[in-house]
Enzyme design. Sequence first.
Site, PDB file in Angstrom:
ATOM      1  N   ASP A  98      66.699 -48.308  20.344  1.00  9.08           N
ATOM      2  CA  ASP A  98      66.421 -48.304  21.790  1.00  9.08           C
ATOM      3  C   ASP A  98      67.304 -47.262  22.477  1.00  9.08           C
ATOM      4  O   ASP A  98      68.510 -47.225  22.246  1.00  9.08           O
ATOM      5  CB  ASP A  98      66.719 -49.717  22.341  1.00  9.08           C
ATOM      6  N   HIS A 100      67.280 -46.719  25.946  1.00 14.93           N
ATOM      7  CA  HIS A 100      67.480 -46.976  27.381  1.00 14.93           C
ATOM      8  C   HIS A 100      68.944 -47.309  27.669  1.00 14.93           C
ATOM      9  O   HIS A 100      69.482 -48.244  27.073  1.00 14.93           O
ATOM     10  CB  HIS A 100      66.579 -48.122  27.837  1.00 14.93           C
ATOM     11  N   SER A 151      63.349 -54.678  20.927  1.00 17.71           N
ATOM     12  CA  SER A 151      64.809 -54.879  20.971  1.00 17.71           C
ATOM     13  C   SER A 151      65.187 -56.356  21.040  1.00 17.71           C
ATOM     14  O   SER A 151      66.277 -56.741  20.610  1.00 17.71           O
ATOM     15  CB  SER A 151      65.409 -54.145  22.171  1.00 17.71           C
TER      16      SER A 151
END
Length: 216
Positions: A98, A100, A151
């Site tokens: 991930d 982000h 996630s």
Amino acid sequence: LPLDERLERRIIDGERQGLEADLDEALQTRDAIAIINDTLLSGMKTVGDLFGSGQMQLPFVLQSAEVMKAAVAHLEPHMEKADGAGKGTIVLATVKGDVHDIGKNLVDIILSNNGYTVVNLGIKQPINAIIEAAEEHKADAIGMSGLLVKSTVIMKENLAELLQRGMATRWPVLLGGAALTRAFVEDDLRDMFSDGEVHYARDAFEGLSLMDRVMT
Ligand code: B1M
């Protein structure tokens, strides 16, 4: 456009030029946190909605994210800092797979400004790296962030790994990110991680109050 709408528009359109001047103007009437929470995050939400419905392409989402990051960086020095450091240490990471990191970095800023030492490992961090850092820095807690539905599965696997290594009671674990729900963390994950402590934080401020709670 009125200032607030203009700022929100800047996030949505990924328009960086003149950003700092608008932020400085906003700071004359509101504090940095209010600008982030009430205006900038609402712009990011619109970006997410537009992307989700196919009305915005990924490179533009990235531009919006860059403007968001620049805005937070500009506002950070204006945030109130609590007195005294050394309230505790948390290792913070975005989980494996991930990328982000805007939310995670906000959590970093809020915790750091409130007396915590934050070891921010960055994005795409496997559980091994998180555990190593937690041991090395004698962390009091582990914080994992993730925005993809995938996630949430990784977080569950990470908890399973802590259990398997007999480390479930070593660190309270804080989880946050848009794909998580309170019910998933407090029902499903707590069930499987019953030896240890796992908490859901809806936003950076809940992250702070949870840290205050686990440190007492
Ligand atoms: Co992506 N993305 N993205 N993206 N992106 C989402 C998450 C998505 C919901 C958009 C959508 O479809 N509507 C969607 C996920 C869908 C899903 O999994 N079901 C998505 C997708 C699909 C993707 C890609 C797969 C797209 C692609 O490549 N086709 C790809 C993924 C790549 C990867 O990770 N492997 C991708 C890429 C990107 C960009 C790189 C372009 C960019 C990220 C840039 C960056 O972060 N540096 C991006 C962005 C910006 C978004 C949206 C639009 C905005 C995210 C954001 O920054 N929000 C997002 C839409 C959405 O979330 N609705 C989306 C603002 C931020 C402050 O919120 O991180 O939730 P958030 O943090 C909050 C709380 O959650 C909490 O505190 C913060 C507020 O105080 N919090 C914690 C977060 N972590 C915490 C940890 C804590 C405590 C609280 O303690 C440990």
